[in-house]
Design a protein around this motif. Structure first.
Motif, PDB file in Angstrom:
ATOM      1  N   MET A  17       0.852  -1.158   0.000  1.00 18.39           N
ATOM      2  CA  MET A  17       0.000   0.000   0.000  1.00 18.39           C
ATOM      3  C   MET A  17       0.905   1.230   0.000  1.00 18.39           C
ATOM      4  SD  MET A  17      -2.844   1.047   2.840  1.00 18.39           S
ATOM      5  CE  MET A  17      -3.281  -0.646   2.995  1.00 18.39           C
ATOM      6  N   PHE A  18       0.904   1.966  -1.066  1.00 23.58           N
ATOM      7  CA  PHE A  18       1.805   3.104  -1.217  1.00 23.58           C
ATOM      8  C   PHE A  18       1.055   4.418  -1.077  1.00 23.58           C
ATOM      9  CE2 PHE A  18       3.614   6.442  -3.918  1.00 23.58           C
ATOM     10  CZ  PHE A  18       4.878   6.545  -3.363  1.00 23.58           C
ATOM     11  N   TYR A  19       1.633   5.310  -0.288  1.00 22.01           N
ATOM     12  CA  TYR A  19       1.195   6.706  -0.220  1.00 22.01           C
ATOM     13  C   TYR A  19       2.449   7.547  -0.189  1.00 22.01           C
ATOM     14  CZ  TYR A  19      -3.290   4.738   1.157  1.00 22.01           C
ATOM     15  OH  TYR A  19      -4.453   4.012   1.199  1.00 22.01           O
ATOM     16  N   GLU A  20       2.466   8.603  -0.959  1.00 26.22           N
ATOM     17  CA  GLU A  20       3.631   9.486  -1.006  1.00 26.22           C
ATOM     18  C   GLU A  20       3.820  10.185   0.337  1.00 26.22           C
ATOM     19  OE1 GLU A  20       5.018  13.355  -3.565  1.00 26.22           O
ATOM     20  OE2 GLU A  20       3.777  11.844  -4.548  1.00 26.22           O
ATOM     21  N   ASP A  21       5.076  10.291   0.775  1.00 31.63           N
ATOM     22  CA  ASP A  21       5.368  10.995   2.022  1.00 31.63           C
ATOM     23  C   ASP A  21       4.794  12.402   1.999  1.00 31.63           C
ATOM     24  OD1 ASP A  21       6.661   8.934   3.309  1.00 31.63           O
ATOM     25  OD2 ASP A  21       8.675   9.669   2.898  1.00 31.63           O
ATOM     26  N   LEU A  22       4.194  12.764   3.117  1.00 24.16           N
ATOM     27  CA  LEU A  22       3.607  14.079   3.374  1.00 24.16           C
ATOM     28  C   LEU A  22       2.328  14.352   2.582  1.00 24.16           C
ATOM     29  CD1 LEU A  22       6.871  16.194   3.740  1.00 24.16           C
ATOM     30  CD2 LEU A  22       5.496  15.138   5.555  1.00 24.16           C
ATOM     31  N   SER A  23       1.797  13.327   1.903  1.00 29.86           N
ATOM     32  CA  SER A  23       0.469  13.464   1.290  1.00 29.86           C
ATOM     33  C   SER A  23      -0.567  13.264   2.393  1.00 29.86           C
ATOM     34  CB  SER A  23       0.269  12.446   0.167  1.00 29.86           C
ATOM     35  OG  SER A  23       0.291  11.116   0.675  1.00 29.86           O
ATOM     36  N   GLU A  24      -1.791  13.735   2.168  1.00 27.59           N
ATOM     37  CA  GLU A  24      -2.813  13.625   3.207  1.00 27.59           C
ATOM     38  C   GLU A  24      -3.274  12.180   3.363  1.00 27.59           C
ATOM     39  OE1 GLU A  24      -6.998  15.645   4.677  1.00 27.59           O
ATOM     40  OE2 GLU A  24      -5.862  16.569   3.058  1.00 27.59           O
ATOM     41  N   TYR A  25      -3.344  11.728   4.605  1.00 28.94           N
ATOM     42  CA  TYR A  25      -3.794  10.382   4.951  1.00 28.94           C
ATOM     43  C   TYR A  25      -5.297  10.298   4.754  1.00 28.94           C
ATOM     44  CZ  TYR A  25      -4.866   6.360   7.988  1.00 28.94           C
ATOM     45  OH  TYR A  25      -5.322   5.171   8.502  1.00 28.94           O
ATOM     46  N   THR A  26      -5.750   9.325   3.968  1.00 30.13           N
ATOM     47  CA  THR A  26      -7.178   9.165   3.713  1.00 30.13           C
ATOM     48  C   THR A  26      -7.639   7.717   3.856  1.00 30.13           C
ATOM     49  OG1 THR A  26      -6.754   8.919   1.334  1.00 30.13           O
ATOM     50  CG2 THR A  26      -7.285  11.149   2.136  1.00 30.13           C
ATOM     51  N   TYR A  27      -6.777   6.843   4.353  1.00 31.98           N
ATOM     52  CA  TYR A  27      -7.096   5.415   4.400  1.00 31.98           C
ATOM     53  C   TYR A  27      -8.293   5.122   5.306  1.00 31.98           C
ATOM     54  CZ  TYR A  27      -6.426   0.393   4.912  1.00 31.98           C
ATOM     55  OH  TYR A  27      -6.614  -0.967   4.933  1.00 31.98           O
ATOM     56  N   GLN A  28      -8.337   5.705   6.492  1.00 33.55           N
ATOM     57  CA  GLN A  28      -9.457   5.525   7.410  1.00 33.55           C
ATOM     58  C   GLN A  28      -9.941   6.894   7.880  1.00 33.55           C
ATOM     59  OE1 GLN A  28      -9.294   2.305  10.290  1.00 33.55           O
ATOM     60  NE2 GLN A  28      -7.273   1.732   9.498  1.00 33.55           N
ATOM     61  N   ASP A  29     -11.262   7.024   8.017  1.00 35.39           N
ATOM     62  CA  ASP A  29     -11.835   8.295   8.451  1.00 35.39           C
ATOM     63  C   ASP A  29     -11.595   8.565   9.933  1.00 35.39           C
ATOM     64  OD1 ASP A  29     -12.848   8.816   5.909  1.00 35.39           O
ATOM     65  OD2 ASP A  29     -14.791   7.908   6.365  1.00 35.39           O
ATOM     66  N   GLU A  30     -11.561   7.498  10.721  1.00 38.95           N
ATOM     67  CA  GLU A  30     -11.400   7.640  12.159  1.00 38.95           C
ATOM     68  C   GLU A  30     -10.032   7.128  12.591  1.00 38.95           C
ATOM     69  OE1 GLU A  30     -15.947   7.138  13.737  1.00 38.95           O
ATOM     70  OE2 GLU A  30     -14.712   5.344  13.667  1.00 38.95           O
ATOM     71  N   ASP A  31      -9.598   7.594  13.741  1.00 39.47           N
ATOM     72  CA  ASP A  31      -8.407   7.049  14.389  1.00 39.47           C
ATOM     73  C   ASP A  31      -8.892   6.215  15.569  1.00 39.47           C
ATOM     74  OD1 ASP A  31      -6.506   8.053  12.701  1.00 39.47           O
ATOM     75  OD2 ASP A  31      -5.873   9.677  14.011  1.00 39.47           O
ATOM     76  N   THR A  32      -8.318   5.025  15.716  1.00 35.83           N
ATOM     77  CA  THR A  32      -8.694   4.123  16.793  1.00 35.83           C
ATOM     78  C   THR A  32      -7.450   3.757  17.591  1.00 35.83           C
ATOM     79  OG1 THR A  32     -10.461   3.180  15.434  1.00 35.83           O
ATOM     80  CG2 THR A  32      -9.764   1.909  17.360  1.00 35.83           C
ATOM     81  N   PHE A  33      -7.487   4.067  18.873  1.00 35.31           N
ATOM     82  CA  PHE A  33      -6.389   3.705  19.767  1.00 35.31           C
ATOM     83  C   PHE A  33      -6.845   2.554  20.644  1.00 35.31           C
ATOM     84  CE2 PHE A  33      -5.163   7.998  18.703  1.00 35.31           C
ATOM     85  CZ  PHE A  33      -3.787   7.915  18.614  1.00 35.31           C
TER      86      PHE A  33
END
Length: 157
Positions: A1-17
């Motif tokens: 799964m590739f995303y360019e460094d410093l591009s906006e993260y869009t993989y998941q709408d929520e963050d889950t800890f």
């Protein structure tokens, strides 16, 4: 799964800890911008070079205390030969400047140590700025990340 460094993260709408000592979780829609770091894929170019002394050790220590977006499935490093490929199943969040958090896969330390990946300097600086003692001392219902909103939903069982 590739995303360019410093591009906006869009993989998941929520963050889950997740809590590292129980099955408790909290999740929320972030109010900060998430930027991708270290989402590498075979055949895609990435920056290489040395990282500062102590950086990898601090990043590994953060991974020991922060459980973020843990998935049931795993992602294998496709830069490695198939028989030797390590697997990852989660992410980390590192706070940057106000309103910016860096989103990296759990395999990032592998990419750095085995494949020579060099994250952008802003990420390196942000990792080195983390107060690891405070993060490691954090206990549920708090999580080791500073920008969790008060109204985050919590799963207690």
């Amino acid at each position: 799964m590739f995303y360019e460094d410093l591009s906006e993260y869009t993989y998941q709408d929520e963050d889950t800890f997740g809590d590292r000592e129980s099955f408790y979780e909290l999740w929320y829609r972030p109010e900060y911008v998430r930027l991708n770091i270290g989402w590498l894929e075979a055949g895609k170019p990435y920056s290489t070079g040395p990282v500062p002394a102590g950086f990898v050790e601090k990043l590994q220590a953060i991974q020991q205390v922060q459980w973020m977006n843990i998935c049931l499935g795993v992602h294998e490093c496709d830069l490695c030969p198939e028989a030797e490929a390590p697997e990852g199943n989660g992410e980390i969040r590192i706070p940057g400047e106000v309103g910016i958090a860096y989103a990296a896969p759990f395999l990032i330390t592998h990419y750095i140590t085995v494949h020579g990946y060099r994250p952008p300097q802003v990420f390196i600086d942000a990792v080195l700025a983390v107060d690891l003692d405070a993060w490691a001392a954090t206990r549920w219902p708090d999580v080791p990340f500073p920008w969790v909103p008060e109204d985050a939903e919590r799963l207690l069982e």
